[in-house]
Design a protein around this motif. Structure first.
Motif, PDB file in Angstrom:
ATOM      1  N   LYS A 252       0.823  -1.198   0.000  1.00 52.05           N
ATOM      2  CA  LYS A 252       0.000   0.000   0.000  1.00 52.05           C
ATOM      3  C   LYS A 252       0.862   1.256   0.000  1.00 52.05           C
ATOM      4  N   ILE A 253       1.982   1.207   0.711  1.00 51.49           N
ATOM      5  CA  ILE A 253       2.852   2.383   0.776  1.00 51.49           C
ATOM      6  C   ILE A 253       3.457   2.660  -0.591  1.00 51.49           C
TER       7      ILE A 253
ATOM      8  N   PHE B  11       0.845   4.199  -2.611  1.00 53.52           N
ATOM      9  CA  PHE B  11       0.631   5.561  -2.138  1.00 53.52           C
ATOM     10  C   PHE B  11       1.702   6.510  -2.678  1.00 53.52           C
TER      11      PHE B  11
ATOM     12  N   GLY C 284      -2.067  10.706   3.497  1.00 55.11           N
ATOM     13  CA  GLY C 284      -1.134  10.306   4.554  1.00 55.11           C
ATOM     14  C   GLY C 284      -1.852   9.928   5.841  1.00 55.11           C
TER      15      GLY C 284
ATOM     16  N   TYR D 253      -5.012   8.939   6.067  1.00 61.15           N
ATOM     17  CA  TYR D 253      -5.773   7.715   5.799  1.00 61.15           C
ATOM     18  C   TYR D 253      -4.895   6.472   5.975  1.00 61.15           C
ATOM     19  N   PHE D 254      -3.696   6.491   5.395  1.00 62.09           N
ATOM     20  CA  PHE D 254      -2.822   5.324   5.497  1.00 62.09           C
ATOM     21  C   PHE D 254      -2.335   5.115   6.929  1.00 62.09           C
ATOM     22  N   TYR D 255      -2.165   6.197   7.683  1.00 61.97           N
ATOM     23  CA  TYR D 255      -1.790   6.042   9.087  1.00 61.97           C
ATOM     24  C   TYR D 255      -2.904   5.333   9.850  1.00 61.97           C
TER      25      TYR D 255
ATOM     26  N   ASN E 118      -3.169   1.591   8.754  1.00 61.04           N
ATOM     27  CA  ASN E 118      -2.074   0.780   9.300  1.00 61.04           C
ATOM     28  C   ASN E 118      -2.193   0.622  10.807  1.00 61.04           C
TER      29      ASN E 118
ATOM     30  N   ASN F  58       4.946   0.836   8.657  1.00 63.03           N
ATOM     31  CA  ASN F  58       4.101   1.578   7.726  1.00 63.03           C
ATOM     32  C   ASN F  58       3.438   2.787   8.394  1.00 63.03           C
ATOM     33  N   LYS F  59       3.083   2.656   9.675  1.00 62.39           N
ATOM     34  CA  LYS F  59       2.542   3.810  10.408  1.00 62.39           C
ATOM     35  C   LYS F  59       3.573   4.925  10.488  1.00 62.39           C
TER      36      LYS F  59
ATOM     37  N   SER G  17       3.947   6.597   7.156  1.00 67.95           N
ATOM     38  CA  SER G  17       2.791   7.460   6.890  1.00 67.95           C
ATOM     39  C   SER G  17       2.929   8.795   7.612  1.00 67.95           C
TER      40      SER G  17
ATOM     41  N   THR H  72       3.234  12.394   5.667  1.00 72.61           N
ATOM     42  CA  THR H  72       2.306  13.474   5.995  1.00 72.61           C
ATOM     43  C   THR H  72       3.069  14.722   6.442  1.00 72.61           C
TER      44      THR H  72
END
Length: 194
Positions: free
Chosen positions: A2-3, A6, A87, A89-91, A94, A135-136, A139, A143
């Motif tokens: 996903k990253i 992204f 950014g 959203y992905f945080y 994850n 991944n967090k 993100s 961001t």
């Protein structure tokens, strides 16, 4: 995965928006065909304001996109918020996955049945937690990077707005008579008129 998606999506979006809005067309179709637009009057430029870039950067630091609005570049505001939103959203996504695997790991250590029982080993649960934790963090960095780019963009745009882009450049021959030696010196000078 996903990253990577992204980052590639963000890079494509920024590249596409830069190409699309980078240059305005200076040719106009008129009665006589394709002609160039008239040059702007030098009096149309606002006087130099040395605090405008600092104001634009400050406004963007307070509220992302406010510096772009101060500069009159309203089309950049959705780009800034889209980058920040992606950014965040992905945080959140994850973080949810991390909590899911963390809870399963705790349940398995306590001897309770978890949602991954029989499918994923204890070592894989630890690996999944590390993956989503990394991944967090990425993100958060993305961001923060987009937030900083928002501030830099507002500052640079405010600087460039005050730059005189008049196309009134001219080369003029110059003859200089040296009264001491009695010779004439020839040259070419570039004159910038403001």
């Amino acid at each position: 995965m996903k990253i990577k998606t992204f980052i590639l999506t963000g890079a494509f979006f920024l590249m596409f928006s830069a190409i699309t809005f980078a240059q305005e067309d200076s040719l106009v179709v008129g009665r006589r065909g394709l002609t160039e637009t008239p040059l702007p009057d030098p009096g149309d430029y606002e006087p130099y304001n040395p605090l405008a870039p600092a104001k634009a950067a400050f406004y963007s630091a307070i509220l992302p996109g406010l510096g772009q609005a101060y500069n009159g570049r309203y089309w950049k505001i959705p780009i800034a918020y889209a980058g920040l939103g992606i950014g965040v959203y992905f945080y959140i996504d994850n973080d949810k996955q991390y909590d899911r695997y963390r809870d399963a790991y705790k349940d398995r250590l306590a001897g309770r049945v978890d949602e991954f029982a029989g499918r994923i080993s204890l070592d894989r649960l630890v690996d999944a937690q590390q993956f989503y934790q990394r991944n967090k963090e990425i993100s958060i960095l993305v961001t923060a990077g987009i937030y900083i780019l928002n501030i830099i963009d507002a500052n640079v745009d405010a600087h460039l707005q005050q730059f005189n882009v008049s196309e009134d450049l001219s080369f003029k021959p110059k003859m200089d008579f040296d009264s001491l030696t009695g010779k004439t010196n020839y040259g070419l000078s570039l004159n910038l008129e403001f």
